[in-house]
Design an enzyme around this catalytic site. Structure first.
Site, PDB file in Angstrom:
ATOM      1  N   CYS A 123     -31.030  -2.916  -9.075  1.00 48.70           N
ATOM      2  CA  CYS A 123     -32.118  -3.185  -8.398  1.00 48.70           C
ATOM      3  C   CYS A 123     -33.351  -2.958  -8.699  1.00 48.70           C
ATOM      4  CB  CYS A 123     -31.798  -2.999  -6.749  1.00 48.70           C
ATOM      5  SG  CYS A 123     -32.040  -1.151  -6.364  1.00 48.70           S
TER       6      CYS A 123
ATOM      7  N   HIS B 165       0.899  -1.017  -0.049  1.00 47.36           N
ATOM      8  CA  HIS B 165      -0.067  -0.021   0.011  1.00 47.36           C
ATOM      9  C   HIS B 165       0.610   1.148  -0.132  1.00 47.36           C
ATOM     10  CE1 HIS B 165       0.262  -0.553   4.530  1.00 47.36           C
ATOM     11  NE2 HIS B 165       0.148   0.633   4.529  1.00 47.36           N
TER      12      HIS B 165
END
Length: 188
Positions: free
Chosen positions: A161, A76
């Site tokens: 959805c 990272h």
């Protein structure tokens, strides 16, 4: 050469990742290198074989596999140093909350926490309308903006959805335009 880091979270909008990568790599007048950081949930929404072979994809397992002893590179940190611009597209409600509150429990959120504020971080929220309309969402987006991060606002449409309303990730063409305007891109 401009190094672009793309972060993807557990939003269905991650299905647009291959299109975003191809759109950026298709900019003929630019020299771009792309690396991608995905959360474990983001992996559900794309197939690695659909990602351009010039784009490297990293996930949590890469973070832990690359470090064994003191002095080894920390992924990272290396990604935050490597990238000229960090684009989180999509940024789901869960990861938005984590970043806004300083949590860093995966490769993407650790990279965001290590990000130098002098470099552009562009985020593209994406979530269900009901989640987007919750008061916490506006507060968390405001927090990121107060740090100098650039928001590419959601759009209104019929979501996967079936609900209709604000919360969908901006169109890829819009995201690419914003990246071009904020990235330290050299035109050749």
């Amino acid at each position: 050469m401009v190094n672009i880091l793309i972060g993807c979270t557990g939003s269905v909008a991650t299905i647009k990742l291959p299109l975003l990568v191809n759109s950026l790599l298709g900019l003929q007048h630019l020299q771009i290198k792309i690396r991608i950081v995905v959360t474990e949930r983001a992996k559900h929404f794309f197939d690695q074989k659909d990602i351009h072979p010039d784009a490297e994809v990293f996930s949590d397992s890469d973070e832990w596999a690359g470090w064994t002893k003191r002095g080894d590179p920390v992924l990272h940190i290396e990604l935050s140093k490597w990238a000229d611009v960090f684009v989180i597209a999509p940024l789901d409600a869960n990861t938005l909350a984590k970043i806004a509150n300083g949590l860093c429990d995966n490769l993407l959120t650790c990279t965001a926490r290590a990000w130098e504020l002098s470099k552009p971080l562009i985020f593209c929220p994406a979530m269900n309308t009901k989640m987007f309309q919750h008061p916490l969402t506006a507060t968390q987006i405001s927090t990121l903006i107060s740090w100098g991060y650039k928001e590419v606002p959601v759009i209104e449409k019929t979501l996967m959805c079936g609900d209709t309303g604000a919360g969908a990730m901006a169109e890829v063409v819009t995201i690419v335009e914003v990246i071009q305007s904020f990235a330290p891109i050299k035109h050749y």
